[in-house]
Scaffold this motif. Structure first.
Motif, PDB file in Angstrom:
ATOM      1  N   GLU A 110     -45.502 -27.923   6.899  1.00 29.40           N
ATOM      2  CA  GLU A 110     -46.543 -28.601   6.008  1.00 29.40           C
ATOM      3  C   GLU A 110     -45.501 -29.752   5.374  1.00 29.40           C
ATOM      4  O   GLU A 110     -46.586 -31.410   5.780  1.00 29.40           O
ATOM      5  N   ASP A 111     -44.046 -30.352   5.597  1.00 23.84           N
ATOM      6  CA  ASP A 111     -43.751 -31.617   5.193  1.00 23.84           C
ATOM      7  C   ASP A 111     -43.771 -32.502   6.518  1.00 23.84           C
ATOM      8  O   ASP A 111     -44.095 -34.368   6.750  1.00 23.84           O
ATOM      9  N   GLU A 112     -43.640 -31.725   7.429  1.00 29.87           N
ATOM     10  CA  GLU A 112     -43.855 -32.244   8.791  1.00 29.87           C
ATOM     11  C   GLU A 112     -45.523 -32.908   8.924  1.00 29.87           C
ATOM     12  O   GLU A 112     -45.814 -34.063   9.862  1.00 29.87           O
ATOM     13  N   GLN A 113     -46.687 -32.557   8.404  1.00 26.54           N
ATOM     14  CA  GLN A 113     -47.374 -33.118   8.928  1.00 26.54           C
ATOM     15  C   GLN A 113     -48.104 -33.838   8.226  1.00 26.54           C
ATOM     16  O   GLN A 113     -48.556 -34.388   8.487  1.00 26.54           O
ATOM     17  N   ALA A 114     -47.165 -33.475   6.662  1.00 22.81           N
ATOM     18  CA  ALA A 114     -47.438 -34.795   5.874  1.00 22.81           C
ATOM     19  C   ALA A 114     -46.991 -35.908   6.422  1.00 22.81           C
ATOM     20  O   ALA A 114     -47.456 -36.963   6.108  1.00 22.81           O
ATOM     21  N   LEU A 115     -45.754 -35.882   7.064  1.00 25.05           N
ATOM     22  CA  LEU A 115     -45.235 -37.228   7.733  1.00 25.05           C
ATOM     23  C   LEU A 115     -46.102 -37.754   8.443  1.00 25.05           C
ATOM     24  O   LEU A 115     -45.829 -38.924   8.294  1.00 25.05           O
ATOM     25  N   ASN A 116     -46.763 -37.526   9.298  1.00 26.78           N
ATOM     26  CA  ASN A 116     -47.304 -37.510  10.238  1.00 26.78           C
ATOM     27  C   ASN A 116     -48.192 -38.250   9.934  1.00 26.78           C
ATOM     28  O   ASN A 116     -48.578 -39.611  10.564  1.00 26.78           O
ATOM     29  N   LYS A 117     -48.409 -37.636   9.255  1.00 28.72           N
ATOM     30  CA  LYS A 117     -50.440 -38.503   8.724  1.00 28.72           C
ATOM     31  C   LYS A 117     -49.982 -39.590   7.579  1.00 28.72           C
ATOM     32  O   LYS A 117     -51.023 -40.666   7.618  1.00 28.72           O
ATOM     33  N   VAL A 118     -48.555 -39.760   7.661  1.00 26.33           N
ATOM     34  CA  VAL A 118     -48.378 -40.636   6.693  1.00 26.33           C
ATOM     35  C   VAL A 118     -48.160 -42.204   7.484  1.00 26.33           C
ATOM     36  O   VAL A 118     -49.067 -42.555   6.713  1.00 26.33           O
ATOM     37  N   LEU A 119     -47.231 -41.670   7.922  1.00 27.14           N
ATOM     38  CA  LEU A 119     -47.571 -42.451   8.852  1.00 27.14           C
ATOM     39  C   LEU A 119     -47.767 -42.943  10.173  1.00 27.14           C
ATOM     40  O   LEU A 119     -47.943 -44.530  10.843  1.00 27.14           O
TER      41      LEU A 119
END
Length: 420
Positions: free
Chosen positions: A135-144
């Motif tokens: 979920e953290d990796e997903q959140a990181l991609n969305k923000v980037l």
């Protein structure tokens, strides 16, 4: 736009894609067979096509797994192909990545690992480090993806928050030798940047990542920011001794594809000018520069004489202001259509060479000097659509979408502007 101009632009796109054909790209780049096992791993939008081409060309036993985007798989005889989500990773990609890591866990120095890497692999290889979750990796991609930051800045951050990016996947294969065969979709064709360089280390460090966050005002969730500040170690450096026997080759790139399109245009009597294969920047702003150049050519016959073709590649970005439908190539062309409004003798195509641009099923779109008026006639304000990041809706309304389907390769943006 005339049917003849649309067909010509489509032929140019097809020539660009054909120049990055997996079989042609792999021929002449295969390593010598090892004494031990041959393991193929891979990730990206064109990874499955590369895997099948490798099977056709390789003499000897082979095993392995590649992960590609949903809808991009092709059948292979010996290699497992897994589909996963792009551009935001999912559980399928995470499971495939764990399977790859498991496969690499018991190799010897007699074994060979062939890494088939294409654009899109960064999202498809999901392996958060200890302390972070999927979920953290997903959140990181969305923000980037919403930040508008260039690909180099995004990759610098991704590499420090992963167990496989930034050369870490090659470390996992040691002591086996790793040969990376890369289809480049990044400006400048640095193989360490393609798919965030899972098997190719680069110079980016945690300090590089933190500087990119500050420079582009990227607002990460607090736990991700804290992890990057306190991560136990940097990704491996290019001179890491464990990786010294490895090799890497870029086997296809935007430059090669643009040159193929230029050759086709010139064979049909149209002078072709490649502006650059490494253009970055906000899509709508890059479009205005292209439109200004096209207008200069059209009205003053400089810096190029008409008829001519302007070609460019690279990877633009989009800063999301609203959540519309589309992608960077569609947004580029909508901005171009507005800036070039009223110009006759103009026809343009902007498309992603993987066949999918952003959130929908189109690779991009066609436009000319009358496209903006056609969009208005269909009941949509093109300027409002651009403001809302909703280029797909605008081009759908005027039947301007370009939908070739998945191409099996990925050398990034392709832009062609015909000026008669």
């Amino acid at each position: 736009m005339t049917p003849e101009d649309k067909a010509f632009l489509t032929d140019l796109f097809d020539a660009a894609v054909a120049a990055a054909d997996p079989v042609k790209a792999l021929e002449g780049h295969l390593p010598d067979p090892p004494r031990g096992r041959t393991i193929v791993i891979g990730a990206g939008k064109g990874a499955a096509q590369l895997a099948r081409a490798f099977e056709d060309l390789w003499q000897g036993p082979v095993e392995g797994i590649v992960v590609t985007r949903y809808g991009y798989a092709v059948p292979c005889r010996h290699l497992k192909v897994v589909e996963a989500a792009h551009p935001v990773p999912d559980a399928s990609g995470a499971a495939a990545t764990e399977e790859i890591l498991s496969l690499l866990g018991d190799l010897t120095e007699d074994d060979l690992v062939v890494a088939l890497i294409t654009g899109g692999g960064s999202a498809l290889l999901a392996a958060p480090p200890v302390g972070l979750t999927l979920e953290d990796e997903q959140a990181l991609n969305k923000v980037l993806l919403a930040s508008g930051a260039p690909i180099g800045a995004m990759n610098a951050i991704r590499k420090q928050a992963s167990r496989v990016k930034g050369g870490r996947l090659a470390l996992a294969a040691a002591p086996a030798r790793v040969v990376s065969l890369v289809v480049s979709d990044v400006p400048g064709d640095d193989p360490a940047e393609v798919a965030s360089g899972p098997t190719v280390p680069g110079p980016a460090t945690r300090a590089t990542a933190l500087a990119a966050i500050r420079a582009h005002n990227i607002d990460l969730p607090e736990n991700l920011q804290r992890y990057l500040e306190d991560a136990p170690e940097d990704a491996p450096a290019p001179d890491h001794p464990t990786l010294s026997a490895n090799s890497v080759q870029v086997i296809a790139s935007a430059a090669q594809s643009l040159e193929a399109a230029a050759r086709l245009a010139e064979s049909r009597g149209i002078a072709a000018h490649i502006l650059s294969d490494a253009i970055e920047g906000e899509a709508r702003e890059v479009a205005r520069v292209h439109a200004a150049l096209a207008r200069e050519v059209k009205t003053r016959n400089r810096p190029f004489a008409t008829p001519c073709l302007l070609l460019s590649g690279g990877e633009t970005t989009v800063t999301l202001r609203q959540v519309g439908r589309g992608g960077r190539n569609s947004e580029f062309l909508l901005s171009f259509a507005l800036a070039a409004e009223g110009m006759d003798g103009l026809a343009a195509l902007a498309a992603d060479t993987d066949g999918i641009d952003g959130s929908e099923d189109n690779a991009g779109a066609f436009a000319d000097g009358h496209t903006a008026a056609s969009i208005r006639a269909a009941g949509i304000d093109p300027a409002e659509a651009l403001s809302a990041n909703d280029a797909w809706t605008a081009f759908a309304a005027c039947q301007g979408l370009f939908v070739p389907g998945p191409t099996g390769t990925n050398v990034n943006d392709f832009r062609a502007i015909l000026i008669r």
